[in-house]
Design a protein around this motif. Structure first.
Motif, mmCIF file in Angstrom:
data_model
loop_
_atom_site.group_PDB
_atom_site.id
_atom_site.type_symbol
_atom_site.label_atom_id
_atom_site.label_comp_id
_atom_site.label_asym_id
_atom_site.label_seq_id
_atom_site.Cartn_x
_atom_site.Cartn_y
_atom_site.Cartn_z
ATOM 1 N N ILE A 52 3.474 53.342 -55.792
ATOM 2 C CA ILE A 52 4.541 53.942 -54.985
ATOM 3 C C ILE A 52 3.951 54.892 -53.961
ATOM 4 C CG2 ILE A 52 6.600 55.408 -55.077
ATOM 5 C CD1 ILE A 52 7.155 54.318 -57.854
ATOM 6 N N ASN A 53 2.818 55.470 -54.303
ATOM 7 C CA ASN A 53 2.180 56.432 -53.410
ATOM 8 C C ASN A 53 1.529 55.796 -52.189
ATOM 9 O OD1 ASN A 53 2.944 58.505 -55.047
ATOM 10 N ND2 ASN A 53 0.906 58.896 -55.905
ATOM 11 N N VAL A 54 1.360 54.475 -52.200
ATOM 12 C CA VAL A 54 0.745 53.838 -51.027
ATOM 13 C C VAL A 54 1.634 54.029 -49.792
ATOM 14 C CG1 VAL A 54 -0.048 51.677 -50.023
ATOM 15 C CG2 VAL A 54 -0.593 52.217 -52.396
ATOM 16 N N PRO A 55 2.928 53.635 -49.832
ATOM 17 C CA PRO A 55 3.758 53.962 -48.668
ATOM 18 C C PRO A 55 4.121 55.442 -48.590
ATOM 19 C CG PRO A 55 5.079 52.861 -50.340
ATOM 20 C CD PRO A 55 3.667 52.811 -50.821
ATOM 21 N N ALA A 56 4.404 56.077 -49.734
ATOM 22 C CA ALA A 56 4.846 57.475 -49.704
ATOM 23 C C ALA A 56 3.734 58.403 -49.226
ATOM 24 C CB ALA A 56 5.327 57.900 -51.090
ATOM 25 N N GLY A 57 2.514 58.171 -49.713
ATOM 26 C CA GLY A 57 1.413 59.058 -49.342
ATOM 27 C C GLY A 57 1.089 59.026 -47.862
ATOM 28 N N TRP A 58 1.056 57.818 -47.274
ATOM 29 C CA TRP A 58 0.730 57.716 -45.856
ATOM 30 C C TRP A 58 1.937 57.979 -44.962
ATOM 31 C CZ3 TRP A 58 -3.950 58.637 -45.997
ATOM 32 C CH2 TRP A 58 -4.805 58.044 -46.916
ATOM 33 N N LEU A 59 3.116 57.978 -45.577
ATOM 34 C CA LEU A 59 4.308 58.358 -44.825
ATOM 35 C C LEU A 59 4.299 59.847 -44.475
ATOM 36 C CD1 LEU A 59 6.937 57.162 -43.726
ATOM 37 C CD2 LEU A 59 8.017 57.633 -45.919
ATOM 38 N N VAL A 60 3.610 60.646 -45.269
ATOM 39 C CA VAL A 60 3.564 62.098 -45.008
ATOM 40 C C VAL A 60 2.937 62.392 -43.635
ATOM 41 C CG1 VAL A 60 2.665 64.310 -45.798
ATOM 42 C CG2 VAL A 60 3.565 62.672 -47.459
ATOM 43 N N PRO A 61 1.695 61.965 -43.353
ATOM 44 C CA PRO A 61 1.155 62.233 -42.014
ATOM 45 C C PRO A 61 1.874 61.463 -40.917
ATOM 46 C CG PRO A 61 -0.366 60.869 -43.268
ATOM 47 C CD PRO A 61 0.684 61.323 -44.229
ATOM 48 N N TYR A 62 2.404 60.268 -41.230
ATOM 49 C CA TYR A 62 3.126 59.487 -40.221
ATOM 50 C C TYR A 62 4.375 60.251 -39.774
ATOM 51 C CZ TYR A 62 4.797 55.226 -37.891
ATOM 52 O OH TYR A 62 5.212 54.309 -36.958
ATOM 53 N N CYS A 63 5.140 60.778 -40.727
ATOM 54 C CA CYS A 63 6.334 61.568 -40.383
ATOM 55 C C CYS A 63 5.952 62.846 -39.643
ATOM 56 C CB CYS A 63 7.117 61.914 -41.643
ATOM 57 S SG CYS A 63 7.925 60.513 -42.433
ATOM 58 N N LEU A 64 4.818 63.427 -40.021
ATOM 59 C CA LEU A 64 4.359 64.624 -39.317
ATOM 60 C C LEU A 64 4.049 64.300 -37.861
ATOM 61 C CD1 LEU A 64 3.507 67.615 -39.516
ATOM 62 C CD2 LEU A 64 1.215 66.815 -40.153
ATOM 63 N N GLY A 65 3.400 63.152 -37.617
ATOM 64 C CA GLY A 65 3.121 62.746 -36.244
ATOM 65 C C GLY A 65 4.384 62.489 -35.456
ATOM 66 N N ALA A 66 5.394 61.865 -36.105
ATOM 67 C CA ALA A 66 6.668 61.615 -35.429
ATOM 68 C C ALA A 66 7.364 62.927 -35.088
ATOM 69 C CB ALA A 66 7.563 60.747 -36.307
ATOM 70 N N ALA A 67 7.322 63.895 -36.010
ATOM 71 C CA ALA A 67 7.925 65.203 -35.740
ATOM 72 C C ALA A 67 7.215 65.894 -34.583
ATOM 73 C CB ALA A 67 7.859 66.068 -37.000
ATOM 74 N N TRP A 68 5.921 65.755 -34.517
ATOM 75 C CA TRP A 68 5.139 66.316 -33.407
ATOM 76 C C TRP A 68 5.575 65.690 -32.091
ATOM 77 C CZ3 TRP A 68 -0.744 65.034 -32.703
ATOM 78 C CH2 TRP A 68 -1.262 65.795 -31.651
#
Length: 383
Positions: free
Chosen positions: A182-198
């Motif tokens: 489960i952490n494969v999508p969830a873990g890499w979603l963290v920096p991806y969402c951070l980049g989108a917020a940026w």
């Protein structure tokens, strides 16, 4: 190349992405050993025999930074008009999967040829694992790219909480191992969402981005240190053969917090890198060329390593740093001497395959612009 770059191009983001790709390539070249024994090749890692090399994994495991930049670029590229999302996504995925299909096709033919020529099955399995295992990253990237309009609205704390709960259940309550995936999508979603917020301006102005960078760097580093020292997580941020737990396969909470620290550093370096790219045209030209060929470099760098290793076998003996066991500092020095040779082999692969990454770009771009010109003109007027 520098003169042709649009004035509004974010060169700092491109520099961060180029550094992330360089980290992945050097990391694989330095911690991947192919040991020749009894006429067969098997994989090994210097990290399993030389734990003092663990800090190398802190420098060269840069996937979180790449997902940060990918989220930033995708959030800006997807736009706010739903009519433009379809053509944008098709273009992104086509650019992603054309080169992948080429790699898979070539190695399918090569594998059949090796087996027909009498190569040991274990050797072929080792080679395929080295070439194909990095492709998981592209599958996750493709899924997150397709979901950009949805995940761009997601706060990074939500997937971070998912990772924390999964690890708590796995390691604290002896939960099943499959939960870790489960952490494969969830873990890499963290920096991806951070980049989108940026990209969407949610981190504030330039000073706000710097403040966020300081918080992420300090908080992520502190959290990772606590998880390693107290929580029992491995210190290495890449998988080590024989280790009971891997921080990367699947990602653990320690890998995600360490990635947040890396993202914080990337946010802090973004401004200085952007200014440096604008002052030094030759430096920017190199970064731009690297970004134009980022996927080609990622897909073929392991093939370059294997090609050099295979050619080295023609010498009739195990060459230090290429076919020998990574059991001492001498191996590290010998492997560093091989890096220019790997680079030359990668340059050959680039010359042969880099055009596939872009395909018939100019014609496709013209068609998309012509088909959606009214919507583009409306968006330009609103901007």
């Amino acid at each position: 190349m520098a003169a042709a770059t649009p004035a509004g191009r974010d060169r700092g983001v491109d520099a961060v992405r180029a550094a992330a790709i360089l980290g992945v390539v050097l990391g694989h070249w330095l911690v991947t050993a192919l040991v020749s024994e009894g006429g067969a090749l098997h994989g090994a890692s210097p990290l399993s025999r030389q734990p003092w090399l663990t800090p190398i994994s802190w420098l060269l495991q840069t996937l979180a930074v790449f997902f940060l930049v990918s989220g930033y670029v995708a959030a800006r590229g997807a736009g706010s008009d739903p009519r433009e999302y379809g053509p944008w996504l098709r273009a992104r995925l086509a650019r992603l999967f054309r080169p992948v299909a080429t790699v898979l096709g070539l190695w399918a033919v090569a594998s059949v040829g090796l087996l027909a020529g009498g190569t040991d099955l274990g050797t072929v399995r080792t080679l395929l694992k080295l070439v194909l295992s990095p492709l998981w990253f592209l599958l996750v990237l493709a899924a997150l790219t397709a979901l950009t309009p949805l995940v761009a609205r997601l706060h990074p704390m939500w997937p971070l909480a998912v990772v924390a709960h999964v690890d708590l259940w796995r390691f604290g309550f002896d939960g099943p191992e499959w939960l870790g995936w489960i952490n494969v999508p969830a873990g890499w979603l963290v920096p991806y969402c951070l980049g989108a917020a940026w990209a969407r301006g949610r981190l504030g102005d330039r000073e706000g981005v710097r403040t966020t960078g300081f918080v992420l760097l300090a908080g992520g580093a502190a959290a990772t240190a606590v998880l390693v020292a107290v929580g029992g997580y491995p210190a290495s941020m890449v998988g080590v053969p024989g280790a009971a737990v891997s921080n990367l396969n699947p990602p653990t909470l320690a890998a995600v917090t360490f990635g947040l620290a890396q993202c914080g550093l990337a946010l802090l370096l973004h401004g200085p890198l952007d200014r440096a790219m604008r002052r030094r045209a030759k430096l920017w030209a190199g970064v731009a060329l690297g970004n134009l060929s980022a996927l080609t470099v990622f897909l073929w760098h392991q093939t370059a390593l294997l090609a050099v290793t295979a050619c080295g076998l023609l010498a009739g003996r195990a060459l230090p740093g290429l076919h020998t066991a990574p059991d001492g500092p001498g191996w590290i020095l010998a492997r560093l001497a091989w890096l220019p040779v790997f680079t030359a082999a990668l340059a050959v692969c680039w010359a042969a395959f880099h055009r596939i990454e872009h395909g018939r770009r100019s014609r496709g771009t013209t068609t998309v612009v012509r088909r959606h010109r009214p919507a583009l003109e409306r968006a330009e007027r609103h901007a």
